[in-house]
Design a protein around this motif. Structure first.
Motif, mmCIF file in Angstrom:
data_model
loop_
_atom_site.group_PDB
_atom_site.id
_atom_site.type_symbol
_atom_site.label_atom_id
_atom_site.label_comp_id
_atom_site.label_asym_id
_atom_site.label_seq_id
_atom_site.Cartn_x
_atom_site.Cartn_y
_atom_site.Cartn_z
ATOM 1 N N GLN A 1 0.849 -1.191 0.000
ATOM 2 C CA GLN A 1 0.000 0.000 0.000
ATOM 3 C C GLN A 1 0.880 1.234 0.000
ATOM 4 O O GLN A 1 1.833 1.326 0.781
ATOM 5 C CB GLN A 1 -0.916 0.026 1.227
ATOM 6 N N SER B 1 -4.265 7.164 -1.481
ATOM 7 C CA SER B 1 -3.734 5.830 -1.256
ATOM 8 C C SER B 1 -4.081 4.929 -2.432
ATOM 9 O O SER B 1 -5.093 5.126 -3.106
ATOM 10 C CB SER B 1 -4.324 5.238 0.027
ATOM 11 N N VAL B 2 -3.229 3.932 -2.645
ATOM 12 C CA VAL B 2 -3.480 2.870 -3.612
ATOM 13 C C VAL B 2 -2.771 1.617 -3.100
ATOM 14 O O VAL B 2 -1.714 1.721 -2.476
ATOM 15 C CB VAL B 2 -3.000 3.250 -5.033
ATOM 16 N N SER B 3 -3.381 0.466 -3.333
ATOM 17 C CA SER B 3 -2.778 -0.805 -2.939
ATOM 18 C C SER B 3 -2.685 -1.711 -4.158
ATOM 19 O O SER B 3 -3.483 -1.594 -5.096
ATOM 20 C CB SER B 3 -3.623 -1.506 -1.866
ATOM 21 N N VAL C 1 -4.633 -3.761 -8.796
ATOM 22 C CA VAL C 1 -4.695 -2.450 -8.150
ATOM 23 C C VAL C 1 -6.068 -2.286 -7.502
ATOM 24 O O VAL C 1 -7.097 -2.460 -8.168
ATOM 25 C CB VAL C 1 -4.433 -1.327 -9.176
ATOM 26 N N VAL D 1 -8.118 2.470 -4.480
ATOM 27 C CA VAL D 1 -7.690 3.778 -4.969
ATOM 28 C C VAL D 1 -8.596 4.843 -4.361
ATOM 29 O O VAL D 1 -9.824 4.798 -4.515
ATOM 30 C CB VAL D 1 -7.767 3.847 -6.513
ATOM 31 N N THR E 1 -2.990 11.312 -7.966
ATOM 32 C CA THR E 1 -3.333 9.944 -8.363
ATOM 33 C C THR E 1 -2.270 9.397 -9.309
ATOM 34 O O THR E 1 -1.862 8.237 -9.191
ATOM 35 C CB THR E 1 -4.728 9.892 -9.014
ATOM 36 N N LEU F 1 0.701 8.330 -7.231
ATOM 37 C CA LEU F 1 0.437 7.073 -6.522
ATOM 38 C C LEU F 1 0.530 5.878 -7.471
ATOM 39 O O LEU F 1 1.136 4.858 -7.138
ATOM 40 C CB LEU F 1 -0.945 7.122 -5.863
ATOM 41 N N PHE F 2 -0.045 6.016 -8.658
ATOM 42 C CA PHE F 2 0.002 4.920 -9.629
ATOM 43 C C PHE F 2 1.426 4.665 -10.107
ATOM 44 O O PHE F 2 1.825 3.514 -10.297
ATOM 45 C CB PHE F 2 -0.937 5.200 -10.808
ATOM 46 N N ALA G 1 3.089 2.662 -7.410
ATOM 47 C CA ALA G 1 2.566 1.293 -7.347
ATOM 48 C C ALA G 1 3.098 0.453 -8.508
ATOM 49 O O ALA G 1 3.536 -0.685 -8.307
ATOM 50 C CB ALA G 1 1.039 1.324 -7.361
ATOM 51 N N LEU H 1 -7.154 -3.794 -12.881
ATOM 52 C CA LEU H 1 -8.070 -3.243 -11.901
ATOM 53 C C LEU H 1 -9.475 -3.378 -12.449
ATOM 54 O O LEU H 1 -9.659 -3.666 -13.637
ATOM 55 C CB LEU H 1 -7.727 -1.783 -11.571
ATOM 56 N N TYR I 1 -8.089 6.131 -15.484
ATOM 57 C CA TYR I 1 -7.372 4.900 -15.817
ATOM 58 C C TYR I 1 -7.007 4.867 -17.301
ATOM 59 O O TYR I 1 -5.887 4.506 -17.661
ATOM 60 C CB TYR I 1 -8.195 3.661 -15.443
#
Length: 187
Positions: free
Chosen positions: A64, A77-79, A102, A105, A117, A120-121, A124, A141, A154
């Motif tokens: 994360q 946040s993104v996991s 993913v 988000v 964003t 974050l991407f 990740a 995703l 996206y």
């Protein structure tokens, strides 16, 4: 965009992991964006959040990332979950190749459209491509058919619809669209 540090969560930050997730689930689009409800997440014991943070910090099967401002506030946040070829995914389908999934988000409304964003991407995906075992061939995703803002991001980022459409768990009348992002040749 104000200055943010994009970094992995740490195991001892389980309370912030919990608070941020609950904030995300309070967002008006949460019922469309997440499979978990605020009520479900709120009912989880501290041990659940401790384990969630520990696993996300460890970075073996899940990692994360958070966007933290200068005052320590998490604004995004993104996991990513590692999915192994041959295993069954959340929908019971066989995973065709090693991939990163993913999830989770969320960027606070005041930071949307700021580039957070994207950052974050990028973190990740960089983590995904850095894994040596298993080597991941793509990211994927799912996005709710009605979540056009997320779908637009996206697509702009480089994800493409695969054509796979599945019913949203808990609401068979809604559809989730799979998006894929192939591993770059240089990665």
């Amino acid at each position: 965009m104000e200055q943010h540090v994009i970094r992995p969560v740490r195991a001892e930050e389980w309370q912030k992991v919990k608070e941020f997730r609950l904030d995300a689930l309070r967002d008006p689009v949460a019922p469309m964006a997440f499979l978990e409800t605020l009520e479900q997440a709120s009912a989880q014991p501290d041990s659940f959040w401790q384990e969630r943070a520990r696993r996300a910090a460890e970075g073996v099967q899940v990692k994360q990332f958070v966007a933290e401002d200068a005052g320590g506030r998490w604004d995004g946040s993104v996991s990513v979950f590692v999915e192994a070829q041959g295993d069954a995914d959340f929908f019971g389908r066989v995973i065709p190749e090693n991939q990163g999934h993913v999830v989770g988000v969320f960027v606070r409304p005041g930071q949307r459209g700021s580039g957070l964003t994207d950052a974050l991407f990028e973190a990740a995906l960089q983590w995904m491509w850095s894994l040596e075992e298993p080597v991941l061939s793509r990211a994927r995703l799912f996005v709710h058919e009605g979540n056009e803002r997320a779908g637009g991001f996206y697509r702009r980022f480089g994800f493409r619809a695969s054509g796979l459409v599945v019913p949203k768990p808990g609401d068979a009348s809604a559809k989730e669209l799979e998006y894929l992002y192939p591993r770059p040749a240089a990665a």
